[in-house]
Design an enzyme around this catalytic site. Structure first.
Site, PDB file in Angstrom:
ATOM      1  N   SER A 112       0.807  -1.218   0.000  1.00 57.01           N
ATOM      2  CA  SER A 112       0.000   0.000   0.000  1.00 57.01           C
ATOM      3  C   SER A 112       0.844   1.274   0.000  1.00 57.01           C
ATOM      4  O   SER A 112       0.291   2.372  -0.139  1.00 57.01           O
ATOM      5  CB  SER A 112      -0.933   0.009   1.214  1.00 57.01           C
TER       6      SER A 112
ATOM      7  N   LYS B 183      -6.343   4.641   7.922  1.00 52.53           N
ATOM      8  CA  LYS B 183      -5.221   5.433   7.423  1.00 52.53           C
ATOM      9  C   LYS B 183      -5.606   6.917   7.308  1.00 52.53           C
ATOM     10  O   LYS B 183      -4.836   7.802   7.724  1.00 52.53           O
ATOM     11  CB  LYS B 183      -4.766   4.904   6.068  1.00 52.53           C
TER      12      LYS B 183
END
Length: 821
Positions: free
Chosen positions: A648, A691
């Site tokens: 990611s 996140k």
């Protein structure tokens, strides 16, 4: 060229539409008509339970806490009640081979009946037999036999005594037995008198004594034969008397089992054994059974499984499936310093208890118990339960033990486990696929639409009722649904993890009762969610404090070349949270190598290493397709001290590299997450909500400026279920969430400079980021060529001199003809 999307607040969180919830509280909602969202699993369960052939046992897949056991117990419990109760099983003594107890199979309820009737029979025998042997009739017959024996004994010795007297010999009976002595004139002679007799008389007496002694010895040998005959007659009398007393009692028991030949044969064996051991009953005081007396316990019935016909099939769940708990065991008792046992000490296992029904087991617990898995497989393959002691199998002890007859097994086994456990067993254990042919895979989530909103509300009502909780208002249910979408990690899904749902409802109920409310409201659900997060918030707060104090270097304003804010997610104790991490890149002249410092330091996982190699391949194909690669670069996560795993961060790493090459700074007010492929497309990642919130919390603590935000993959828009405070900040323009689909979009957004589009000749627009990268790489290529030309000339000169020297040495050598001369 940009197609970058700044997401509107309604894209950041999908709230519930009130029109989908047409109730005031969950008290109005009925129970769900079916198990919500588990159609595939329910069909598999129906097939697995319905097929009676070998191997059609169930393995129920799904994460722990998904409600698998509750669903199975409900379905199987209802089915078991409608089924016939299984036959009962019991162990009885094998009188010919006591170490091999015999297993009897009886219709439901009959094994318990046999057990009670045998206990009653023994109690009656202990009363009737002594009373029979104390009767006048028995005593008279026994005395008649004794009198007859005594008369025979006396007649024989009297006749021998009379004959001895005729030969002047006396037959004397002493405490030590019989002896012969000389006589004269009707008187027994002593030694002096005997010596005084004439020699001819002594000779005659000695001859007579010798003959009489032979007769006496012959008669004494006959006495044991008479004793044996007497004992046989007494034993025969005892059997006749005992049979008269026992037979009608045994016949009373037989009348209840005339339809069971094996039980009838066993009762015949009991009757014969009682007759052989009748003395044990005669010696026992009335009504008393000595503890541990095997003479009486040998007639008991050890019931392993028996239930009434109305109870249906058994359903057994074992939480500690050890070897002995599964197949049973043989216990021992200490007697005179030795461990002994008998068939009454055979204890059933869960396979016995579930025989004819269902056995439910947790797979991971079975595998953690030594030999349990192999024992379960062996029982299912052979369709029998054989009780064996592990200690005896491995010769670890030396005790008296048993070899019980195996019991036929007819059971449906249901195993529960995670998916990885199922697939691992399927690949590694060849027996697994033969025994567990039906996987019931429970869904993790449910599609989120109006119809499923209503179904989920009924599910919430059912869970609340089953746990005795307060009813929930409509707003509370809506907030629960939104949180379950967040737990699913997808705005278009609803989590079906029942433990998480039940925990949330219980804690919301606690807060509602704390304020003495009659129903759970939205505020109670919000407080419960906040409390759950706060309990796991220590690590996150410490990390954020370190960033605010400058210990962990994370910028949220300004711009830096080769530096970008990446995002990562960590999980502690069931709680996940996101945090920013500084990613830096350095570039210089080289041979096309991108060094992943995390990998070189063995702090990078395989997936992360793959992602770095993928972005390196993208860089080479995008910028060095017409010239040799001349770039050397290094990438690292700053101030990370554990393993970095996942792909990611590959978009962030690519942007850092491009920024370093182009010397275009990246806005530190933005953080970026996303995975990239070899064509520069940005791919979806996990943990997107955590996140975004992690970077938002840091920015909010430092003060929101309206410039901060997060860049995410466009494919992750459907997963957004952000906290309400994040959505409010986005609605007010103080924080932003951007979605991108390509690397160029991310670069353009992070730098504020157009990425640039290549024309037909592959030339990028001037002053674009991509054009600057190409210019830098061209500079590197020129420097490399300039450096390579003198090196090539030097290498050529070196090769020419080496060749010349080789030729000179060859010319200096004498020829073969010269040496001959």
């Amino acid at each position: 060229m940009t197609h970058t999307l700044r997401l509107t607040p309604d894209c950041l969180r999908r709230t519930c539409d009130p029109k989908h919830f047409d109730f005031i509280t969950t008290e109005e909602l009925p129970e769900p008509e079916e198990i919500v969202g588990q159609d595939r699993a329910l069909e598999a369960i129906r097939v697995g339970v319905g097929i009676g052939h070998d191997g059609y046992n169930l393995f129920v897949l799904g994460p722990t806490g998904a409600g698998k056991r509750t669903v199975l117990e409900r379905i199987i419990g209802a089915r078991a009640k409608a089924e016939h109760a299984p036959d009962g099983w019991c162990y009885v003594n094998d009188f010919e081979q006591p170490h091999k107890p015999h297993a009897l199979r009886l219709p439901p309820g009959r094994a318990t009946t046999l057990h009670h009737e045998m206990d009653q029979l023994v109690e009656e025998l202990k009363v009737v037999i002594p009373a029979t042997f104390e009767s006048d009739s028995y005593r008279a017959q026994a005395e008649r036999i004794d009198t007859e024996f005594n008369e025979r004994h006396e007649r024989a010795f009297a006749a021998l005594g009379d004959e001895a007297q005729r030969h002047n010999v006396a037959l004397i009976r002493t405490p030590m037995g019989f002896s012969l002595a000389p006589m004269h004139g009707g008187e027994t002679l002593n030694e002096e008198q005997y010596e005084a007799l004439p020699p001819n008389e002594r000779a005659a007496i000695e001859a007579s004594i010798g003959g009489l002694k032979e007769q006496l010895e012959k008669l004494l040998r006959q006495v044991p034969v008479w004793h044996k005959e007497r004992r046989e007659r007494i034993r025969s009398l005892n059997r006749e008397v005992a049979l008269a007393a026992v037979s009608h009692l045994v016949d009373d028991v037989k009348r209840d089992f005339t339809d069971l030949p094996l039980v009838m044969a066993y009762l015949d064996a009991v009757q014969l054994d009682v007759l052989d051991n009748v003395d044990a009953f005669r010696k026992t005081p009335e009504g008393e059974m000595p503890a541990g007396d095997s003479v009486f316990s040998r007639y008991r019935v050890n019931v392993l499984l028996d239930q009434e016909a109305a109870m249906g099939a058994p359903v057994v769940f074992q939480d500690f499936p050890s070897y002995q708990n599964l197949i049973g065991r043989v216990e021992h008792r200490a007697m005179f310093g030795t461990l002994v046992t008998d068939f009454t000490l055979i204890k059933p296992g869960d396979l016995h208890r579930a025989n004819g029904g269902y056995l439910l087991l947790e797979m991971d617990k079975v595998l953690r118990q030594p030999f349990a898995w192999e024992a379960l497989k062996r029982a299912l393959f052979k369709r029998e339960v054989r009780i064996e002691s592990l200690a005896e199998m491995f010769s670890m002890v030396s005790t008296v033990s048993l070899e019980p007859e195996p019991i036929a097994l007819d059971v449906k086994v249901v195993l529960f486990g995670d998916r990885w456990l199922y697939y691992m067993l399927y690949e590694l254990d060849p027996d697994f696929a033969q025994l567990f042919k039906v996987p019931a895979d429970f869904e993790d989530d449910l599609p989120r639409d109006g119809a499923n909103h209503a179904r989920y509300a009924r599910l919430v009502a059912s869970v609340a009722r089953s746990h005795g909780l307060l009813p929930l208002s409509r707003d509370a249910v809506m907030r629960v649904v939104e949180q379950q979408a967040r737990n699913a990690g997808d705005a278009e899904k609803l989590s079906l993890h029942m433990r998480t749902l039940a925990d949330l409802l219980r804690e919301a109920d606690f807060h509602a009762r704390d304020r003495q409310a009659q129903a759970v409201e939205r505020q109670d659900v919000v407080r419960a969610i906040a409390a759950q997060l706060a309990r796991h918030d220590r690590v996150r707060e410490h990390l954020r404090e370190a960033m605010l104090r400058g210990t962990l270097l994370i910028d949220t304003d300004g711009a830096r070349a080769g530096q970008v804010n990446g995002l990562w997610v960590t999980q502690f104790g069931g709680a996940a949270f996101g945090q920013p991490a500084r990613i830096t890149a350095r570039t210089h002249l080289g041979e096309g190598e991108v060094v992943d410092i995390q990998r070189e330091a063995k702090l990078g996982g395989n997936i992360h290493s793959k992602a770095v190699m993928t972005l390196a391949a993208y860089l080479t194909a995008r910028y060095s397709s017409t010239q040799p690669p001349c770039l050397a670069a290094s990438l690292t996560f700053e101030q990370t001290y554990g393993e970095v795993e996942g792909d990611s961060a590959s978009v962030a790493e690519l942007c850092a590299l491009v920024s370093s090459l182009s010397d275009v700074p990246i806005k530190q007010s933005l953080a970026v997450t996303g995975s990239i492929n070899q064509y520069g497309e940005v791919q979806a990642i996990g943990g997107v909500n955590e996140k975004i919130e992690g970077f938002f919390d840091l920015c909010a603590a430092r003060g929101l400026t309206g410039e901060q935000g997060v860049v995410i993959p466009r494919a992750n828009i459907k997963h957004l279920m952000l906290r309400e405070d994040v959505v409010e900040a986005a609605a007010a323009g103080r924080f932003h969430v951007y979605a991108v689909a390509s690397a160029d979009e991310a670069i353009e957004l992070l730098t504020g400079v157009p990425a640039g589009v290549a024309d037909a000749q592959g030339v990028f627009a001037p002053d674009s980021v991509n054009a600057r990268v190409c210019a830098k790489l061209a500079t590197y290529a020129a420097a490399r060529r300039a450096f390579a030309q003198p090196m090539r000339a030097m290498m050529l000169r070196h090769k020419w001199h080496a060749a010349a020297n080789s030729y000179s040495r060859a010319s200096a050598k004498p020829h073969k003809g010269d040496r001959d001369e």
